[in-house]
Structures are given as C-alpha cells and as structure tokens.
Design an enzyme around this catalytic site. Sequence first.
Site, PDB file in Angstrom:
ATOM      1  N   SER A  63     -10.646   8.496  30.223  1.00 21.86           N
ATOM      2  CA  SER A  63     -11.610   9.190  29.376  1.00 21.86           C
ATOM      3  C   SER A  63     -12.494   8.153  28.701  1.00 21.86           C
ATOM      4  O   SER A  63     -12.089   6.990  28.530  1.00 21.86           O
ATOM      5  CB  SER A  63     -10.882  10.011  28.303  1.00 21.86           C
ATOM      6  N   TYR A  74      -4.424  10.909  21.181  1.00 18.54           N
ATOM      7  CA  TYR A  74      -4.944  11.087  22.540  1.00 18.54           C
ATOM      8  C   TYR A  74      -5.596   9.814  23.078  1.00 18.54           C
ATOM      9  O   TYR A  74      -5.341   9.418  24.216  1.00 18.54           O
ATOM     10  CB  TYR A  74      -5.957  12.230  22.510  1.00 18.54           C
ATOM     11  N   LYS A 119      -5.216   7.526  26.834  1.00 18.57           N
ATOM     12  CA  LYS A 119      -6.268   7.328  27.825  1.00 18.57           C
ATOM     13  C   LYS A 119      -6.567   5.838  28.028  1.00 18.57           C
ATOM     14  O   LYS A 119      -6.873   5.403  29.141  1.00 18.57           O
ATOM     15  CB  LYS A 119      -7.518   8.101  27.425  1.00 18.57           C
TER      16      LYS A 119
END
Length: 262
Positions: A152, A165, A169
């Site tokens: 990401s 998160y 990533k």
Amino acid sequence: MSSLLLNKVVCITGASRGIGRACAVEAARHGATGLVLHYLGDDATTKEMVALSAEVESTFPGAKVAFVPGDIADPATAAKIVEVGVAAFQRIDVLVSNAGICPFAEFLTMPHATWERTRQVNLDGSFYVVQAVANQMKAQTPQGGSIIGVASISALVGGEFQVHYTPTKAGILSLMQSCAVALGKYNIRANAVLPGTIATDINKEDLADDDKRAGMVKRTCLGRLGVPDDIAGPVVFLASDLAKYVTGASLLVDGGLFVNLQ
C-alpha cells in the site's frame, strides 16, 4: 484475448471482492488457464466466490477455477491453497498475496486485539502463503514463478487511524524485497504493488464522508480515486514475462497521490 499469462496458473488470496477479484478477472482475460482463488469462507464471501467462478469460466472458456476458503492468518490455509492448486493444475506460476484488512481505529484507545488481528491477517498471512507457494515454485519443473505482494502507499506514509495497518504494509514491502534476494536462485521473482486510495469495501465507511472523499480526490494528480482494475493491470505486468528481469521492485499505483505535495 491477450496472451500475457497464457497457460499460467495464478493464485490470488482475498479474491472474492475488490482488488483480488479484479486481479482474477484480469488474469483470465490475459490467458491464465488456472486460477486458484482464496476467500475467507463466510456466507458473504462464499456467495461472491461462487459468482466470480461462474463469471470467469463463462466469460473466458479457457480458464478454470479452484477455490479455497480459510482464514489466511492460519498457516494451514496457506498449505491448503498449495494443495488444492497443485491437485487441480499441477503447478503454481504466480502468487498475488492480496488478502488484508484495515479496521480504522484511534491509536491511543485501540484494543490490542485490533493490532494483533490486523498483523495476523496482513503480515503473518502474507508470510505463510508466500513461503508455502515459494516452496512449490522451487519444487516444480520448470522451476520458478512470480510473487506479487499487495502492499500500500501506507507502506511509505502515515495515517492517523491506521497506526496498526501501515506497519503491516511496510512489512509486506520489506518481505518482497527480502524474498527477491532469497528466491532469485530458484528463478522466483518477488515484487510489491503499492495501491493508493482505491475505492473498495476496505475503506467504504471511511470514504462515505463526502468531505474526506473530495479531499482524497483532490490530492491525486489524475483527479479521481482508484478502482480495483487500476491495480489489476500492473499486477498482470509483474506476473508476466514482460517483467522477467524485474524483482525486488515496488510499483506505486496511486494516481499521483504520493507526489502531489501542493
């Protein structure tokens, strides 16, 4: 129909919706004859997978689908994915490690369970499936394959409600870089795709705020949010022989969001 992935067997995790689904359809469009599609296995994703399988096999008659339910955070799921793929198609040529979650949460009050589950699905799950499929790619004849980790833009930048998160990533990006080094001797390439803001179920609630959505659109150079098939094209490129000398790379697919400082 394109032949970029002609006769390739492509495995995709988190394939029932969003980016994973788009990658499955695009792989079939470009000639993949075998699709090993993983999904969670609850009622919603099961219905989605049955519909996707029917769509792919009717639209692209040369493509056959084998699907595998399971929690990607469980290493047994990765083993099952390989088992089913090899039983159906005898080999796996491409892995798209895509399954992931992002339960937006405020950092200071975030339950540790939210951190743990996000890490387990996004990073642990990626490790397990990459390791399992890489062992198959090493063992098969001819040896080799292409592994694509869906990271990401969040691997490069921060987010107030993504403190759990963004590290996962970044970990996927690093995983692909190290796998490129570890697996090159077996003719296995490993690369990362870094999507920007893509309108999928993972951020549906976040983008329901009209002001926030408009702000995200304005930040892109192309003046729109991404859609899942914006990612599927670059994935097909990395999976194909057009990228036969590309490994350890990261491809940012964000409509110019990252570079748009002003």
